[in-house]
Design a protein around this motif. Structure first.
Motif, short mmCIF file in Angstrom:
data_model
loop_
_atom_site.label_atom_id
_atom_site.label_comp_id
_atom_site.label_asym_id
_atom_site.label_seq_id
_atom_site.Cartn_x
_atom_site.Cartn_y
_atom_site.Cartn_z
N VAL A 7 26.34 74.50 16.47
CA VAL A 7 25.56 75.72 16.70
C VAL A 7 25.26 75.84 18.19
O VAL A 7 24.80 74.89 18.82
CB VAL A 7 24.26 75.70 15.88
CG1 VAL A 7 23.44 76.97 16.14
CG2 VAL A 7 24.58 75.58 14.40
N THR A 18 23.02 77.47 20.01
CA THR A 18 21.65 77.30 20.52
C THR A 18 21.18 75.86 20.39
O THR A 18 20.39 75.38 21.20
CB THR A 18 20.69 78.24 19.76
OG1 THR A 18 20.92 78.11 18.35
CG2 THR A 18 20.93 79.69 20.16
N GLU A 19 21.65 75.13 19.36
CA GLU A 19 21.28 73.72 19.23
C GLU A 19 21.90 72.90 20.35
O GLU A 19 21.27 71.99 20.89
CB GLU A 19 21.73 73.19 17.86
CG GLU A 19 20.96 73.80 16.69
CD GLU A 19 21.46 73.30 15.34
OE1 GLU A 19 22.40 72.47 15.32
OE2 GLU A 19 20.93 73.75 14.31
N ASN A 28 18.57 83.03 21.40
CA ASN A 28 17.98 83.07 20.06
C ASN A 28 17.78 84.51 19.59
O ASN A 28 18.04 84.86 18.43
CB ASN A 28 16.65 82.32 20.04
CG ASN A 28 16.83 80.82 20.01
OD1 ASN A 28 17.75 80.30 19.39
ND2 ASN A 28 15.96 80.09 20.70
N GLU A 36 21.11 85.99 18.57
CA GLU A 36 21.51 85.56 17.23
C GLU A 36 20.78 86.36 16.15
O GLU A 36 21.38 86.74 15.14
CB GLU A 36 21.23 84.07 17.04
CG GLU A 36 22.23 83.16 17.74
CD GLU A 36 22.02 81.70 17.40
OE1 GLU A 36 23.00 80.94 17.45
OE2 GLU A 36 20.88 81.33 17.08
N LYS A 37 19.50 86.62 16.37
CA LYS A 37 18.74 87.40 15.39
C LYS A 37 19.30 88.82 15.29
O LYS A 37 19.37 89.39 14.20
CB LYS A 37 17.27 87.44 15.79
CG LYS A 37 16.54 86.12 15.57
CD LYS A 37 15.06 86.24 15.92
CE LYS A 37 14.33 84.92 15.69
NZ LYS A 37 12.90 85.00 16.06
N LYS A 48 22.27 88.62 13.27
CA LYS A 48 21.92 88.16 11.92
C LYS A 48 22.79 86.99 11.47
O LYS A 48 23.17 86.87 10.30
CB LYS A 48 22.04 89.33 10.92
CG LYS A 48 21.07 90.46 11.21
CD LYS A 48 21.18 91.57 10.18
CE LYS A 48 20.18 92.69 10.49
NZ LYS A 48 20.26 93.81 9.53
N ARG A 49 23.11 86.12 12.40
CA ARG A 49 23.85 84.90 12.07
C ARG A 49 23.77 83.93 13.25
O ARG A 49 23.50 84.33 14.38
CB ARG A 49 25.32 85.19 11.76
CG ARG A 49 26.17 85.67 12.95
CD ARG A 49 27.57 85.99 12.49
NE ARG A 49 28.43 86.48 13.57
CZ ARG A 49 29.19 85.70 14.32
NH1 ARG A 49 29.19 84.39 14.13
NH2 ARG A 49 29.96 86.22 15.27
N LYS A 50 24.00 82.65 12.92
CA LYS A 50 24.01 81.63 13.95
C LYS A 50 25.37 81.63 14.65
O LYS A 50 26.41 81.74 14.01
CB LYS A 50 23.76 80.24 13.35
CG LYS A 50 22.32 79.99 12.95
CD LYS A 50 21.45 79.79 14.19
CE LYS A 50 20.04 79.40 13.83
NZ LYS A 50 19.19 79.24 15.03
N LEU A 51 25.35 81.51 15.95
CA LEU A 51 26.59 81.45 16.72
C LEU A 51 27.06 80.01 16.84
O LEU A 51 26.29 79.14 17.24
CB LEU A 51 26.39 82.03 18.12
CG LEU A 51 26.39 83.55 18.26
CD1 LEU A 51 26.11 83.92 19.71
CD2 LEU A 51 27.71 84.13 17.82
N GLN A 52 28.32 79.76 16.51
CA GLN A 52 28.91 78.46 16.76
C GLN A 52 29.53 78.46 18.15
O GLN A 52 29.80 79.53 18.72
CB GLN A 52 29.96 78.11 15.70
CG GLN A 52 29.37 77.97 14.30
CD GLN A 52 30.40 77.52 13.28
OE1 GLN A 52 31.39 76.89 13.62
NE2 GLN A 52 30.16 77.85 12.02
#
Length: 436
Positions: A113, A115-116, A146, A149-150, A153-157
């Motif tokens: 991910v 952002t992680e 962040n 991504e909102k 409406k999904r997490k970016l890899q």
């Protein structure tokens, strides 16, 4: 019909005298013999029952194994007959082959991910000693990611962030967040640094190269006070609640200090040089050591607050002082209209604003730089006073000194040498030239 029995091949003993156990199968006029990989002595085999007997070691398990072989062959025979397929020796032999062991499936790597991974990047910067001030800007970029991504409406890899996704991020910053061009540029700068960390430090592939993420910084006019405006500020009659902020601002105008350095000044920073006082300090933002000569106006402000506080001069939070400064400048009469140029949604927008609305603590640093150049301080010397690592940064101030440019052109073209005085009484600043 299938008939199965087990026997001991007495004609093929091994060196110890044990003979192999074979499975015999009779079906449809055919006969099959298959070795079971078991061996025993004659005293361990019951020929009538076709099974092991005492004292064979592991008696129960060995006989269960023979039962399993027989059941597997019967099951295969029934399956072939039911499907109408001809029963062959090879087909029945296959039933006794050890079941194929499926190779363990390779686990798919956990999704990375974006952002992680950026949070890991923040931790790495902190571990490497990055200053708190720079980390604030890095954290702001994570906040924007962040938010992006909102909006998606999904997490970016990590692999999702290619040039097309980068362009969508830029559109989000400009259209959704309404950020100015240089704020967008600063965010892109942090994203580029993050992707370099991912590729070079973490050895991970990235979907977009830094050179593809092109963006241009907008030139911003630096707000500064002229000598006349500075004089108005010095003489302004103010409420007692605003005097300390005005004095702190003036001290920065005389020394070029940032707010962060002003807030940390203490007695150890004041030293003597050739009978006068100077400031020696390490800048908080850049960790650059600077040495600044204290002119009489700057020294007088130090004397005014000597012994009244832990730090040399009053300093509230930057936000509070900026708010006070706008009121101070208004009371001092700094109401000249200034044209402010911004780029919004790809269009150049020009607005008129009173100068007092544009003042901040950093205006003092600009004022110091511009007035120093106008008084003839060499750019290379100003660079040392301001603590700039590159002279190109200092040269940005030279571009805004219109009066200085006009004076130089008049001197060159008209031979007017009086335009730029060699010695100016009561200089705003000076530079230490030798160490006592």
């Amino acid at each position: 019909m299938l008939k199965i029995q087990f026997d001991r091949r007495a004609d093929r003993p091994d060196a110890a005298g044990r003979c192999p156990i074979h499975l015999r199968a009779y079906f449809d006029g055919q006969r099959l013999r298959v070795a079971t990989r078991e061996k025993c002595f004659i005293t361990e085999w019951n020929a009538d029952k076709g099974r092991f007997k005492k004292p064979f070691p592991g008696l129960v398990e060995a006989n269960e194994y023979l039962d399993i072989l027989a059941e597997r062959m019967h099951a295969r025979y029934r399956q072939l007959r039911a499907s109408g397929v001809a029963v062959t020796i090879e087909a029945l032999k296959a039933a006794l082959a050890p079941p194929a062991v499926e190779a363990p499936k390779e686990e798919e790597p956990a999704p990375i991910v974006l952002t992680e991974l950026y949070a890991d990047y923040q931790a790495a910067l902190k571990a490497r000693g990055n200053m708190v001030q720079s980390m604030v800007s890095v954290a702001t970029t994570l906040t924007h990611l962040n938010g992006f991504e909102k909006a998606l409406k999904r997490k970016l890899q990590l692999g999702d962030y290619d040039l097309a996704m980068h362009d969508k991020f830029l559109a989000y910053l400009r259209e959704k967040k309404k950020l100015g061009q240089n704020t967008v540029c600063k965010t892109v700068k942090h994203v580029k640094a993050f992707l370099r960390y991912v590729r070079e430090d973490r050895r991970m592939p990235v979907a977009v190269e830094s050179r593809e993420m092109k963006i241009r910084w907008a030139e911003v006019d630096k707000v500064y006070l002229s000598a006349a405006e500075l004089s108005l500020l010095e003489k302004a009659m103010l409420p007692s609640t605003l005097v300390a902020t005005r004095d702190a601002f003036l001290f920065c105008c005389y020394t070029g200090l940032r707010h962060s350095d002003l807030a940390e000044l203490n007695k150890a920073n004041v030293q003597t040089w050739d009978g006068s006082r100077i400031l020696r300090l390490t800048q908080t933002k850049t960790r650059t050591a600077v040495s600044i000569y204290l002119t009489p106006p700057a020294a007088a402000l130090l004397d005014k607050y000597e012994g009244t506080r832990a730090h040399l001069l009053p300093a509230y939070s930057n936000q509070v002082m900026n708010r006070y400064l706008k009121r101070i400048a208004q009371l001092a009469g700094l109401r000249e209209m200034v044209e402010v140029v911004t780029v919004e949604e790809g269009k150049v927008v020009k607005r008129q604003q009173p100068k007092h609305e544009l003042l901040s603590m950093h205006t003092a640093r600009h004022t110091f730089a511009v007035l120093s150049l106008m008084r003839g301080l060499p750019v290379a010397v100003l660079q040392k006073v301001l603590g700039h690592a590159k002279i190109q940064t200092t040269m940005l101030y030279a571009k805004v000194v219109e009066d200085f440019q006009h004076q130089e052109m008049r001197r060159i073209w008209e031979g007017n040498t009086a335009s730029v005085p060699a010695v100016v009484p009561n200089p705003v600043c000076g530079i230490e030239t030798a160490v006592a």
